[in-house]
Design an enzyme around this catalytic site. Structure first.
Site, PDB file in Angstrom:
ATOM      1  N   MET A  62      33.970  30.099  46.194  1.00  0.00           N
ATOM      2  CA  MET A  62      32.582  30.290  46.833  1.00  0.00           C
ATOM      3  C   MET A  62      32.046  31.262  45.716  1.00  0.00           C
ATOM      4  O   MET A  62      32.720  32.041  44.980  1.00  0.00           O
ATOM      5  CB  MET A  62      32.855  31.350  47.895  1.00  0.00           C
ATOM      6  N   SER A 128      40.311  29.973  45.526  1.00  0.00           N
ATOM      7  CA  SER A 128      39.559  30.583  46.772  1.00  0.00           C
ATOM      8  C   SER A 128      39.184  29.569  47.606  1.00  0.00           C
ATOM      9  O   SER A 128      39.909  28.730  48.064  1.00  0.00           O
ATOM     10  CB  SER A 128      38.470  31.504  45.953  1.00  0.00           C
ATOM     11  N   HIS A 129      37.948  29.240  47.933  1.00  0.00           N
ATOM     12  CA  HIS A 129      37.251  28.293  48.903  1.00  0.00           C
ATOM     13  C   HIS A 129      37.636  26.926  48.201  1.00  0.00           C
ATOM     14  O   HIS A 129      37.488  25.863  49.004  1.00  0.00           O
ATOM     15  CB  HIS A 129      35.754  28.733  48.966  1.00  0.00           C
ATOM     16  N   ASP A 279      44.663  40.204  47.673  1.00  0.00           N
ATOM     17  CA  ASP A 279      44.025  40.231  46.191  1.00  0.00           C
ATOM     18  C   ASP A 279      42.682  40.965  46.246  1.00  0.00           C
ATOM     19  O   ASP A 279      41.909  40.755  45.329  1.00  0.00           O
ATOM     20  CB  ASP A 279      44.258  39.035  45.555  1.00  0.00           C
ATOM     21  N   HIS A 301      41.596  38.929  43.000  1.00  0.00           N
ATOM     22  CA  HIS A 301      40.944  37.629  43.425  1.00  0.00           C
ATOM     23  C   HIS A 301      40.276  36.949  42.006  1.00  0.00           C
ATOM     24  O   HIS A 301      40.490  35.757  41.849  1.00  0.00           O
ATOM     25  CB  HIS A 301      39.935  37.593  44.359  1.00  0.00           C
ATOM     26  N   ASP A 303      40.911  38.042  38.848  1.00  0.00           N
ATOM     27  CA  ASP A 303      41.982  37.971  37.733  1.00  0.00           C
ATOM     28  C   ASP A 303      42.872  36.489  37.936  1.00  0.00           C
ATOM     29  O   ASP A 303      43.060  35.922  36.732  1.00  0.00           O
ATOM     30  CB  ASP A 303      43.156  38.933  38.045  1.00  0.00           C
ATOM     31  N   GLN A 307      39.212  35.933  35.182  1.00  0.00           N
ATOM     32  CA  GLN A 307      37.711  36.673  35.102  1.00  0.00           C
ATOM     33  C   GLN A 307      38.129  38.274  35.426  1.00  0.00           C
ATOM     34  O   GLN A 307      39.101  38.605  36.195  1.00  0.00           O
ATOM     35  CB  GLN A 307      36.963  36.089  36.097  1.00  0.00           C
ATOM     36  N   LEU A 311      39.471  40.073  31.414  1.00  0.00           N
ATOM     37  CA  LEU A 311      39.958  41.542  31.740  1.00  0.00           C
ATOM     38  C   LEU A 311      40.925  41.753  32.747  1.00  0.00           C
ATOM     39  O   LEU A 311      40.859  41.942  33.978  1.00  0.00           O
ATOM     40  CB  LEU A 311      38.749  42.406  31.736  1.00  0.00           C
TER      41      LEU A 311
END
Length: 335
Positions: A62, A128-129, A279, A301, A303, A307, A311
């Site tokens: 998402m 994720s989604h 997360d 989430h 990482d 992203q 970092l």
């Protein structure tokens, strides 16, 4: 004679070297519902560690995208997989939509990849989604899917979505605020999608509803493949269903890098989980699908896809390495 041959030999060797270098450079490809073909990036192939039998297809989450300018959603991951011998296709679906709509959009792109490559199957990886997206496709065309991997997937929904949903239902102000904010989100991510290469119809409220506990339960009732058994949410699911190999992994970190401005926000959203490990957006147990590789990386989430801009925690395995290792796992399984 030697003086003539020496420059000639040098020229021939230089030509051969250039040809060899060209032959060992590969690209990863960007896809949308309008097709695949745009080159996302290139890498010199240095080995075959990630050279799976079938192409790897990445599905974003998402608020995601495939690539904006030089920035990949999967920061540094497609290039690394390509350098290690994988054929990689980076897909783009609507940033905000229901699980079913996003799944249909991914399905169309997977069929394009199959047609373009002539491959019998593909390996799906969703973040994720995007986890619901790959599950949808794996259920729709299992004969064409070698594996489906969920990374930080909200397979049983997210308390964060439940909290936001609750706010939108507050009498009077809730529905008005929800409509207003959804319109802004839809417009912004419509622009993001166009920038990334494809205009999609956005529906922030449909996306939100899909990730609530109730929305996820409804999706799971239709597509239960590889989900943990009812009553055992923290267990693993079936490793293979209808010939498709299922895997998952996730993190339980929040503040992992002081330079990452997104970390405090994820630490804040993580409060919605109470004492349950998460997360920042997805609970530890909610991420379980099929064979659970690991569910407690020190990653938040973002990482999980390296992203923001790489970092991530310097004390944890690099997300790039985790993806490369998964590709090797698929290779070793003949996938």
């Amino acid at each position: 004679m030697n003086r003539i041959l020496t420059p000639l030999a040098f020229a021939v060797c230089s030509l051969l070297a250039a040809t060899t270098a060209s032959a060992t450079t590969n690209t990863y490809v960007l896809c949308s519902t309008s097709g695949c073909g745009t080159v996302g990036g290139s890498a010199k192939v240095t080995g075959t560690y990630a050279q799976t039998k079938y192409p790897i297809v990445l599905a974003h989450g998402m608020a995601g995208f495939s690539q904006i300018g030089p920035i990949d959603y999967w920061y540094g991951i497609p290039g690394d997989l390509t350098a290690n011998g994988a054929k990689v296709y980076v897909t783009q679906v609507a940033s905000f939509q229901s699980s079913e709509v996003r799944g249909e959009q991914l399905l169309a792109q997977v069929k394009t990849v199959l047609a373009l490559t002539g491959a019998a199957k593909v390996n799906l990886i969703g973040h994720s989604h995007g986890s619901q997206s790959v599950r949808y496709v794996a259920a729709a065309i299992p004969a064409n899917i070698a594996s489906a991997t969920a990374v930080g997937g909200p397979n049983t929904g997210s308390p964060v979505a439940d909290v936001i949903k609750g706010i939108t239902t507050i009498p009077g102000v809730g529905p008005i605020a929800a409509t207003t904010i959804a319109s802004i989100v839809n417009a912004f991510f419509g622009f993001i999608d166009i920038t990334s290469g494809k205009a999609y119809e956005q529906d922030a409220l449909a996306g939100l509803n899909s990730l609530t506990s109730a929305g996820a339960a409804a999706f799971n009732a239709k597509y239960p493949q590889a989900m943990p058994a009812a009553g055992s949410p923290c267990a693993s699911g079936a490793a293979v269903v209808n010939g498709v190999h299922y895997y998952s992994w996730s993190g339980t970190g929040h503040l992992t890098n002081l330079l990452d401005v997104s970390d405090p926000l994820l630490a804040l959203t993580g409060l919605a989980f109470g004492k349950n490990a998460n997360d920042g957006l997805v609970g530890q147990c909610s991420s379980h699908l099929g064979s659970v590789i690991r569910d407690n990386y020190n990653m938040n989430h973002l990482d999980e896809v390296n992203q923001v801009l790489g970092l991530v925690s310097i004390f944890e395995t690099s997300p790039v390495t985790v993806f490369r290792t998964q590709a090797n796992r698929l290779k070793s399984a003949g996938l």
